[in-house]
Scaffold this motif. Structure first.
Motif, PDB file in Angstrom:
ATOM      1  N   GLU A 127       4.212  38.654  33.094  1.00  0.00           N
ATOM      2  CA  GLU A 127       3.058  37.919  32.567  1.00  0.00           C
ATOM      3  C   GLU A 127       1.750  38.647  32.797  1.00  0.00           C
TER       4      GLU A 127
ATOM      5  N   ILE B 248       0.687  41.062  30.010  1.00  0.00           N
ATOM      6  CA  ILE B 248       0.407  40.574  28.655  1.00  0.00           C
ATOM      7  C   ILE B 248      -1.003  39.995  28.620  1.00  0.00           C
TER       8      ILE B 248
ATOM      9  N   LEU C  53      -3.212  38.292  26.298  1.00  0.00           N
ATOM     10  CA  LEU C  53      -3.464  37.625  25.029  1.00  0.00           C
ATOM     11  C   LEU C  53      -4.948  37.291  24.932  1.00  0.00           C
TER      12      LEU C  53
ATOM     13  N   SER D 299       8.609  34.898  14.650  1.00  0.00           N
ATOM     14  CA  SER D 299       7.972  35.585  15.792  1.00  0.00           C
ATOM     15  C   SER D 299       6.485  35.759  15.543  1.00  0.00           C
ATOM     16  N   ALA D 300       6.156  36.187  14.326  1.00  0.00           N
ATOM     17  CA  ALA D 300       4.740  36.395  14.004  1.00  0.00           C
ATOM     18  C   ALA D 300       3.980  35.069  14.137  1.00  0.00           C
ATOM     19  N   TYR D 301       4.598  34.027  13.639  1.00  0.00           N
ATOM     20  CA  TYR D 301       3.978  32.698  13.679  1.00  0.00           C
ATOM     21  C   TYR D 301       3.765  32.253  15.125  1.00  0.00           C
ATOM     22  N   LYS D 302       4.822  32.432  15.942  1.00  0.00           N
ATOM     23  CA  LYS D 302       4.733  32.000  17.351  1.00  0.00           C
ATOM     24  C   LYS D 302       3.712  32.811  18.119  1.00  0.00           C
ATOM     25  N   SER D 303       3.545  34.088  17.730  1.00  0.00           N
ATOM     26  CA  SER D 303       2.594  34.919  18.475  1.00  0.00           C
ATOM     27  C   SER D 303       1.153  34.548  18.132  1.00  0.00           C
ATOM     28  N   GLY D 304       0.961  33.750  17.108  1.00  0.00           N
ATOM     29  CA  GLY D 304      -0.379  33.234  16.823  1.00  0.00           C
ATOM     30  C   GLY D 304      -1.106  33.933  15.700  1.00  0.00           C
ATOM     31  N   ILE D 305      -0.384  34.583  14.808  1.00  0.00           N
ATOM     32  CA  ILE D 305      -1.036  35.300  13.701  1.00  0.00           C
ATOM     33  C   ILE D 305      -1.845  34.307  12.842  1.00  0.00           C
TER      34      ILE D 305
ATOM     35  N   THR E 214      11.365  48.927  16.814  1.00  0.00           N
ATOM     36  CA  THR E 214      12.145  47.877  17.494  1.00  0.00           C
ATOM     37  C   THR E 214      13.640  48.093  17.273  1.00  0.00           C
TER      38      THR E 214
END
Ligand SMILES: NC(=O)C1=CN([C@@H]2O[C@H](COP(=O)(O)OP(=O)(O)OC[C@H]3O[C@@H](n4cnc5c(N)ncnc54)[C@H](O)[C@@H]3O)[C@@H](O)[C@H]2O)[C@@H](O)CC1
Ligand SMILES: [K+]
Length: 379
Positions: A222, A225, A227, A261-267, A371
């Motif tokens: 953590e 990262i 953010l 994933s993109a959505y969850k990462s907050g794009i 990836t």
């Protein structure tokens, strides 16, 4: 939190040597740390009324085992040590062995006929260098079929610590306590299957030695990262515009899952560029992305995709490409175009295959994230 690095056999060994030679930390001190930390974990796993058998090989992994035996002895009355090669011991192991004898801890050269509740595997660690055969092989096979709990120190004996292959045979551990750093072989091939639950312990090696390594892999925690804060007066354009290129007939799932994933990462906004033949199914699946449809040919992007990307690329700040695209010339052309742009790029799946057609394009000043899994990009 203790920083978790993953190293190959050679790098892990060089780090141990540098701690001893450059920083002049005696090997026995590192070993005592290793044994204390390992004993602490073993005490969480084993009840004091359980019987413990510690298997000690001819090197410093075996020496760790003897040090652990010394530390566990006061709490575990039913403790036994097996040292198959008394005449062939590392210098540190000889010292540890003398202490075991002074303390009158029972030992023998062979595996006793009785089955123990717990086996501590200290046969081979980071120094395994060839296939295991003969009595070590028989011992490992017997322990593996005992249905007892097995705790490996540093590596499950028999697993190559760089590639994770089984050398001859290997311990199937329930727990592995990795000393100082993770070993690459704990994460690759059979190694992953043989480690059981993996612990990492700090044995007092200076952190600078890890940081200075060129070939290190670090597991993010953590603290790594960062953010960005999301200001209260923000709107969707504050958080970037992503374009995800991919998909083909019957292959809409990969790009849909990647979009999650993109959505969850907050794009901020998300657009999927896909062949027309899968756009209807994607439109039904999700509310959170827009679609940029492209004419398809035989279930994949038609050549019109190249112009479509050219016209639209500057509307986005980050592009991912590859999910479910399939290997073909259009994929190669789209990956080239993406890599030649000044956008941040994520390459996945068939885009990794396409990128190796013109590997020079990966030398870019903007961020490029690959990836791969091991079959797409073998080491
Ligand atoms: N100061 C250090 O270097 C430290 C080392 N530590 C321990 O030491 C281990 C590494 O020690 P070593 O380098 O002595 O290596 P190992 O103890 O893993 O084994 C090396 C010994 O096993 C023999 N061997 C290798 N493959 C064999 C095979 N297939 N069949 C039979 N014999 C085989 C070698 O000839 C050598 O005698 C680490 O995994 C860790 O457990 C820890 O005590 C921490 C400090
Ligand atoms: K071991």
């Amino acid at each position: 939190m203790y920083p978790a690095f993953i190293h190959t056999q050679t790098t892990a060994r060089n780090i141990d040597h540098a701690a001893i030679k450059t920083y002049q930390i005696p090997s026995l001190i590192l070993m005592e740390h290793a044994a204390l930390k390992s004993a602490e974990i073993i005490e969480q796993i084993a009840n004091t009324n359980q019987s413990i058998c510690i298997l000690c090989g001819p090197g410093n992994n075996g020496a760790d085992g003897l040090a652990i035996a010394r530390l566990l002895q006061p709490k575990y009355p039913n403790l036994y040590v097996v040292v198959p090669e008394i005449k062939k011991m590392s210098e540190d192991e000889k010292i540890q062995f003398q202490m075991i004898q002074n303390l009158k801890i029972p030992f023998s050269q062979n595996l006793p006929n009785v089955t123990y509740d717990i086996y501590i595997d200290c046969l081979f660690g980071n120094g395994l260098s060839r296939d295991i055969t003969g009595f070590y092989k028989t011992m490992i096979q017997n322990v593996n079929t005992s249905h007892s709990t097995i705790i490996s120190i540093d590596m499950p004996s028999g697993i190559d610590s760089t590639m994770g292959n089984v050398l001859g045979c290997a311990i199937h551990a329930d727990y592995t306590i990795s000393l100082d750093c993770y070993k690459q072989g704990q994460w690759l091939n059979e190694g992953k299957n043989h480690c059981g639950k993996l612990y990492l312990v700090d044995i007092g090696i200076p952190q600078i030695l890890h940081q200075k390594c060129m070939d290190k892999i670090k597991i993010l925690n953590e603290e790594d990262i960062h953010l960005p804060n999301r200001p209260l007066n923000a709107h969707k354009s504050t958080f970037g515009k992503a374009l995800m290129i991919g998909g083909s007939q019957n292959m809409h799932g990969a790009i849909h899952m990647a979009s999650l994933s993109a959505y969850k990462s907050g794009i901020g906004t998300l657009t999927l560029m896909v062949p027309e033949c899968i756009s209807n199914v994607l439109a039904i699946k999700s509310d959170f992305y827009m679609l940029l449809q492209c004419a398809d040919r035989n279930g994949i992007f038609s050549s019109k995709a190249i112009d479509l990307l050219k016209q639209n690329i500057n509307n986005y700040s980050i592009i991912s490409i590859g999910n479910g695209m399939q290997k073909n010339n259009i994929t190669i052309a789209l990956v080239e175009q993406a890599l030649k742009s000044d956008k941040k790029i994520v390459l996945d799946a068939d885009a990794l295959w396409a990128a190796q057609k013109n590997i020079e394009l990966l030398k870019r000043s903007e961020t490029t994230i690959l990836t791969p899994h091991i079959k797409k990009c073998p080491i």
